[in-house]
Write a protein that holds these residues in place. Sequence first.
Motif, PDB file in Angstrom:
ATOM      1  N   GLU A  27      38.143  -7.413  38.571  1.00  0.00           N
ATOM      2  CA  GLU A  27      37.295  -8.405  37.891  1.00  0.00           C
ATOM      3  C   GLU A  27      38.136  -9.557  37.340  1.00  0.00           C
ATOM      4  N   LEU A  28      39.242  -9.180  36.702  1.00  0.00           N
ATOM      5  CA  LEU A  28      40.108 -10.194  36.100  1.00  0.00           C
ATOM      6  C   LEU A  28      40.590 -11.204  37.148  1.00  0.00           C
ATOM      7  N   PHE A  29      41.148 -10.684  38.252  1.00  0.00           N
ATOM      8  CA  PHE A  29      41.750 -11.598  39.226  1.00  0.00           C
ATOM      9  C   PHE A  29      40.700 -12.322  40.075  1.00  0.00           C
ATOM     10  N   THR A  30      39.534 -11.712  40.215  1.00  0.00           N
ATOM     11  CA  THR A  30      38.470 -12.399  40.957  1.00  0.00           C
ATOM     12  C   THR A  30      37.893 -13.544  40.124  1.00  0.00           C
ATOM     13  N   SER A  31      37.814 -13.306  38.812  1.00  0.00           N
ATOM     14  CA  SER A  31      37.225 -14.331  37.941  1.00  0.00           C
ATOM     15  C   SER A  31      38.070 -15.605  37.888  1.00  0.00           C
ATOM     16  N   LEU A  32      39.335 -15.509  38.301  1.00  0.00           N
ATOM     17  CA  LEU A  32      40.188 -16.708  38.320  1.00  0.00           C
ATOM     18  C   LEU A  32      39.658 -17.755  39.291  1.00  0.00           C
ATOM     19  N   TYR A  33      38.826 -17.300  40.229  1.00  0.00           N
ATOM     20  CA  TYR A  33      38.291 -18.223  41.247  1.00  0.00           C
ATOM     21  C   TYR A  33      36.858 -18.641  40.927  1.00  0.00           C
ATOM     22  N   ASP A  34      36.522 -18.611  39.639  1.00  0.00           N
ATOM     23  CA  ASP A  34      35.205 -19.052  39.182  1.00  0.00           C
ATOM     24  C   ASP A  34      34.044 -18.228  39.738  1.00  0.00           C
ATOM     25  N   VAL A  35      34.318 -16.999  40.108  1.00  0.00           N
ATOM     26  CA  VAL A  35      33.217 -16.097  40.479  1.00  0.00           C
ATOM     27  C   VAL A  35      32.709 -15.517  39.162  1.00  0.00           C
ATOM     28  N   LYS A  36      31.404 -15.561  38.930  1.00  0.00           N
ATOM     29  CA  LYS A  36      30.909 -15.057  37.644  1.00  0.00           C
ATOM     30  C   LYS A  36      29.553 -14.366  37.764  1.00  0.00           C
ATOM     31  N   GLY A  37      29.149 -13.762  36.671  1.00  0.00           N
ATOM     32  CA  GLY A  37      27.832 -13.124  36.587  1.00  0.00           C
ATOM     33  C   GLY A  37      27.654 -12.017  37.605  1.00  0.00           C
ATOM     34  N   LYS A  38      26.480 -12.032  38.238  1.00  0.00           N
ATOM     35  CA  LYS A  38      26.150 -10.981  39.213  1.00  0.00           C
ATOM     36  C   LYS A  38      27.086 -11.037  40.417  1.00  0.00           C
ATOM     37  N   ASP A  39      27.432 -12.266  40.812  1.00  0.00           N
ATOM     38  CA  ASP A  39      28.332 -12.426  41.967  1.00  0.00           C
ATOM     39  C   ASP A  39      29.662 -11.727  41.717  1.00  0.00           C
ATOM     40  N   LEU A  40      30.113 -11.800  40.459  1.00  0.00           N
ATOM     41  CA  LEU A  40      31.395 -11.173  40.107  1.00  0.00           C
ATOM     42  C   LEU A  40      31.284  -9.659  40.250  1.00  0.00           C
ATOM     43  N   LYS A  41      30.191  -9.114  39.777  1.00  0.00           N
ATOM     44  CA  LYS A  41      29.984  -7.664  39.845  1.00  0.00           C
ATOM     45  C   LYS A  41      29.939  -7.207  41.313  1.00  0.00           C
ATOM     46  N   VAL A  42      29.186  -7.959  42.110  1.00  0.00           N
ATOM     47  CA  VAL A  42      29.069  -7.616  43.536  1.00  0.00           C
ATOM     48  C   VAL A  42      30.442  -7.717  44.208  1.00  0.00           C
ATOM     49  N   ALA A  43      31.183  -8.790  43.871  1.00  0.00           N
ATOM     50  CA  ALA A  43      32.501  -9.006  44.470  1.00  0.00           C
ATOM     51  C   ALA A  43      33.462  -7.869  44.118  1.00  0.00           C
ATOM     52  N   VAL A  44      33.414  -7.420  42.873  1.00  0.00           N
ATOM     53  CA  VAL A  44      34.291  -6.324  42.437  1.00  0.00           C
ATOM     54  C   VAL A  44      33.932  -5.048  43.196  1.00  0.00           C
ATOM     55  N   ASP A  45      32.653  -4.734  43.243  1.00  0.00           N
ATOM     56  CA  ASP A  45      32.215  -3.520  43.950  1.00  0.00           C
ATOM     57  C   ASP A  45      32.638  -3.560  45.413  1.00  0.00           C
ATOM     58  N   SER A  46      32.430  -4.729  46.024  1.00  0.00           N
ATOM     59  CA  SER A  46      32.715  -4.850  47.456  1.00  0.00           C
ATOM     60  C   SER A  46      34.227  -4.730  47.727  1.00  0.00           C
ATOM     61  N   ALA A  47      35.041  -5.331  46.867  1.00  0.00           N
ATOM     62  CA  ALA A  47      36.502  -5.248  47.065  1.00  0.00           C
ATOM     63  C   ALA A  47      36.989  -3.808  46.896  1.00  0.00           C
ATOM     64  N   LEU A  48      36.437  -3.117  45.895  1.00  0.00           N
ATOM     65  CA  LEU A  48      36.859  -1.726  45.676  1.00  0.00           C
ATOM     66  C   LEU A  48      36.392  -0.829  46.819  1.00  0.00           C
ATOM     67  N   GLU A  49      35.221  -1.132  47.328  1.00  0.00           N
ATOM     68  CA  GLU A  49      34.699  -0.345  48.450  1.00  0.00           C
ATOM     69  C   GLU A  49      35.563  -0.561  49.694  1.00  0.00           C
ATOM     70  N   PHE A  50      36.004  -1.814  49.865  1.00  0.00           N
ATOM     71  CA  PHE A  50      36.814  -2.152  51.044  1.00  0.00           C
ATOM     72  C   PHE A  50      38.108  -1.334  51.085  1.00  0.00           C
ATOM     73  N   VAL A  51      38.682  -1.089  49.909  1.00  0.00           N
ATOM     74  CA  VAL A  51      39.948  -0.320  49.886  1.00  0.00           C
ATOM     75  C   VAL A  51      39.687   1.153  49.511  1.00  0.00           C
ATOM     76  N   GLU A  52      38.421   1.517  49.540  1.00  0.00           N
ATOM     77  CA  GLU A  52      37.993   2.895  49.265  1.00  0.00           C
ATOM     78  C   GLU A  52      38.492   3.409  47.916  1.00  0.00           C
ATOM     79  N   LEU A  53      38.257   2.610  46.898  1.00  0.00           N
ATOM     80  CA  LEU A  53      38.599   3.053  45.532  1.00  0.00           C
ATOM     81  C   LEU A  53      37.353   3.104  44.634  1.00  0.00           C
ATOM     82  N   THR A  54      36.185   3.075  45.252  1.00  0.00           N
ATOM     83  CA  THR A  54      34.955   3.072  44.451  1.00  0.00           C
ATOM     84  C   THR A  54      34.886   4.293  43.535  1.00  0.00           C
ATOM     85  N   ASP A  55      35.274   5.437  44.075  1.00  0.00           N
ATOM     86  CA  ASP A  55      35.216   6.673  43.263  1.00  0.00           C
ATOM     87  C   ASP A  55      36.140   6.616  42.052  1.00  0.00           C
ATOM     88  N   ARG A  56      37.189   5.809  42.157  1.00  0.00           N
ATOM     89  CA  ARG A  56      38.173   5.749  41.063  1.00  0.00           C
ATOM     90  C   ARG A  56      38.066   4.434  40.285  1.00  0.00           C
TER      91      ARG A  56
END
Lengths: 252, 356
Positions: free
Chosen positions: A99-128
């Motif tokens: 979230e911290l490093f994504t927010s540096l690119y002006d991603v915010k609100g719901k988009d930020l949440k979706v972006a975080v989930d998607s990035a974690l899913e991509f590297v298979e760290l959703t469970d952690r």
Amino acid sequence: MNTVVKLEGLIKKYDNKPVVDGLTLEIKEGEIFGLLGPNGAGKSTTMNMICSLLKPTAGNIELFGMDVKKDSKKLKPLIGYIPQDLAIYGNLKAWENVELFTSLYDVKGKDLKVAVDSALEFVELTDRRNSYAKTFSGGMKRRLNIACALGHKPKLLIFDEPTVGIDPQSRNFILERIKKANSDGTTVIYTSHYMEEVEAICTRIAIMDNGKIIAIGTKEELKNLVRKSPDDDISLEQVFLTLTGKTLRDYV
Amino acid sequence: MNKLFVIIKNYLKLIFRNKVMIIVVPVATVLVVAALANAFHTLLDSAEEVTDFKMGYEMSDSSRYAILENILVDSFNKEGVTAQSYKDSNPEELIQNGEVDVFVNFDKDSYHIYGDDKKEMQTRIVQYVLFNVDKNMEIGLMSSKVDVKTSTIESIKFSEAENYYGIIEIVYFLSLCVVFLSFIFQTERQSHIGIRFRVGNAGSFIRYMSKYISCLIIAILVQVILVSVIVMNFFEVSMGNALVFYGILALTAIAFTAYGLVFFLLFKNMAVSIGLLFMTLWFAGFVGGTFETYMYSVVPETIKRLSPLYYVNRTLVETSVNGSSSMLGSCIGVLLGMTAVCIPLGILITSCKKEV
């Protein structure tokens, strides 16, 4: 194919000594471009100039048709940089780091949440996602390190030796993910000292030494440069050593 | 703003998750207050008891103090010091006979104080009062007007040891509040996290302000609110005037956070940053009354005035004792000046230091 990266006569000097010496290079959209070279060849300096971390002494850098100096702000959201160091906070949870490093690119609100989930899913760290990064294994930290650069959905990903010090399973996973990101339309620049990695994923490879590109092409084109007969079974490492020599490079 | 908010939010999480630091700083403040209050208890409390004593004086006709004689006597009397005039007297004999506790001989441009080793406190009180009178007289003469303000004399009302060190150590530890950020700097340097910020769209202003504001929030929450409430209740410290007390503490946090950050930004080596910061603050504290009370310190006033902590300490102690302080204006000026210099300097260093 559009040109994503265009370097023209790029020079970087420290104390009047050229570290990058007149580099000219084009990387096309959709490529996984490998940059190889011994220590001190100028790879990291080149990467840093592409990411606007360093100013070139001379020459031009164009990314997506825009000048890096003039359009730096427009270009930053298009680039994802995965540093060799684990640039994450151990005392932040996995999702907090992303979230911290994504927010540096002006991603915010719901988009930020979706972006975080998607990035974690991509590297298979959703469970952690709720675990502190300091509790992760080396491989998981590497994956999180990558996720932190993916949240803003860059079009160009720059990997600086992303598999240093991890087990073969994690390495294999990371390479698969790089290929997946590329198949999703992301252009990749990849540096590594592991020849088999470069050989496995890169569509085109440049070998740098003393700040210059000494060979560039597909892996087969590079192998042909040193093959003595068409039947010679030659590895990329042999190509590399033949072209750059076997002398130790003590780079400071 | 969103970017700044998210970075600050995460810095605050990092700081609060470092429980050792959050616990150590308040505990250290309370322990130091207790230790120093105990060590200087006798000195300060004896001063408090010495409110009623006799002072003899002889005023030469040509003395520049002659025109102030009545004001001086009145002011001393108000403070419970009986001032008795003598002619052609022998000061040593008067003191030995116990007729007076202290004797002052006013010559043309100077005065000589006679005291007794056993009554050192009385001598110091007279010395302090005259020092202030002298200072006011110089100002008065320059404006062709001699006016000794009784408020200056009132400032010799002494604070109890707990009251004095309670206030002073809250200020001292507040000036060190940037250490809350030290482990963040450490992590960022070891992992080169700064590169991520620079590759991302976080300019030097955002990178600096995120650290500054996070540290300021922690300083105000922990040191200004939590610690001051603990210390004030535990040691029965009096604020004097709550607005001045908390206002000056908040300004101190604003100024010293900016000051401390300069050291952390300027040097790559954490040990060097912390070492130099502590050295400068130790010096400021040493001359500014943090360890030895500024009232009894032999450090010249001009040196004391080099220390921002002196202005803060004096303002808060005087406000606590008298309800107001003549130092308030200078104190606000010094703290605002520090802030105005250190924040732009910090942003400049952040933009110049391009770690790769």
